[in-house]
Write a protein that holds these residues in place. Structure first.
Motif, short mmCIF file in Angstrom:
data_model
loop_
_atom_site.label_atom_id
_atom_site.label_comp_id
_atom_site.label_asym_id
_atom_site.label_seq_id
_atom_site.Cartn_x
_atom_site.Cartn_y
_atom_site.Cartn_z
N UNK A 12 -1.17 12.53 12.83
CA UNK A 12 -0.99 13.74 13.62
C UNK A 12 -2.22 14.06 14.46
N UNK A 13 -3.40 13.76 13.94
CA UNK A 13 -4.64 14.01 14.67
C UNK A 13 -4.88 12.94 15.74
N UNK A 14 -4.62 11.69 15.42
CA UNK A 14 -4.92 10.57 16.32
C UNK A 14 -3.91 10.43 17.45
N UNK A 15 -2.65 10.65 17.16
CA UNK A 15 -1.59 10.44 18.15
C UNK A 15 -1.84 11.15 19.47
N UNK A 16 -2.15 12.45 19.52
CA UNK A 16 -2.37 13.08 20.82
C UNK A 16 -3.67 12.62 21.50
N UNK B 72 0.84 -1.20 0.00
CA UNK B 72 0.00 0.00 0.00
C UNK B 72 0.87 1.25 0.00
N UNK B 73 0.47 2.23 -0.80
CA UNK B 73 1.16 3.51 -0.84
C UNK B 73 0.51 4.46 0.16
N UNK B 74 1.28 4.90 1.14
CA UNK B 74 0.76 5.89 2.07
C UNK B 74 0.93 7.28 1.45
N UNK B 75 0.22 8.25 2.02
CA UNK B 75 0.38 9.61 1.53
C UNK B 75 0.05 10.61 2.64
N UNK B 76 -0.01 11.86 2.29
CA UNK B 76 -0.22 12.93 3.25
C UNK B 76 -1.48 12.74 4.08
N UNK B 77 -2.55 12.20 3.48
CA UNK B 77 -3.81 11.99 4.21
C UNK B 77 -3.61 11.05 5.39
N UNK B 78 -2.78 10.05 5.21
CA UNK B 78 -2.51 9.09 6.29
C UNK B 78 -1.67 9.73 7.38
N UNK B 79 -0.67 10.53 6.98
CA UNK B 79 0.18 11.22 7.95
C UNK B 79 -0.62 12.25 8.75
N UNK B 80 -1.55 12.93 8.10
CA UNK B 80 -2.39 13.89 8.82
C UNK B 80 -3.22 13.18 9.87
#
Length: 116
Positions: free
Chosen positions: A37-41, A26-34
């Motif tokens: 960033x939202x889920x981690x905290x 699977x190719x990850x992209x900016x949507x996954x990284x965002x």
């Protein structure tokens, strides 16, 4: 040809029967990284460089969920994800800890398109 700097990921998923593994790329992209960033905290998770396996597993899950490859929750996905590895441009696998620490991903939260 446009190539994303966000990692392409190889995922081995254990099947419900427990006796077979299925491989996904699977190719990850900016949507996954965002979403990381939202889920981690919200979940009080450590930073990506402190928990590279969690980070890569989340990116893989989100990309697979986004593309319809899985309908599982993250927790269900983590129970069945036997292995998650980053794929280099030439198709070699790299362990998440090495990818985060090395040259595979300079800044994994900021994917950008590379043309060439």
């Amino acid at each position: 040809m446009t190539q994303l700097s966000a990692p392409k990921v190889l995922v081995l998923m254990e099947q419900p029967s427990g006796d077979e593994l299925v491989e996904y790329t699977v190719q990850t992209d900016n949507r996954d990284a965002i979403q990381w960033d939202v889920t981690r905290p919200r979940r009080s998770w450590p930073a990506f460089n402190e928990a590279p396996m969690l980070y890569m597993t989340f990116l893989a899950w989100h990309a697979m969920h986004r593309t319809g490859e899985t309908k599982e929750s993250l927790d269900e996905f983590m129970k069945r994800a036997v292995e998650v590895k980053v794929l280099t441009v030439d198709g070699k696998t790299v362990a998440p800890a090495d990818a985060v620490a090395g040259d595979v991903m300079v800044d994994p939260t900021q994917p950008a398109a590379v043309t060439g």
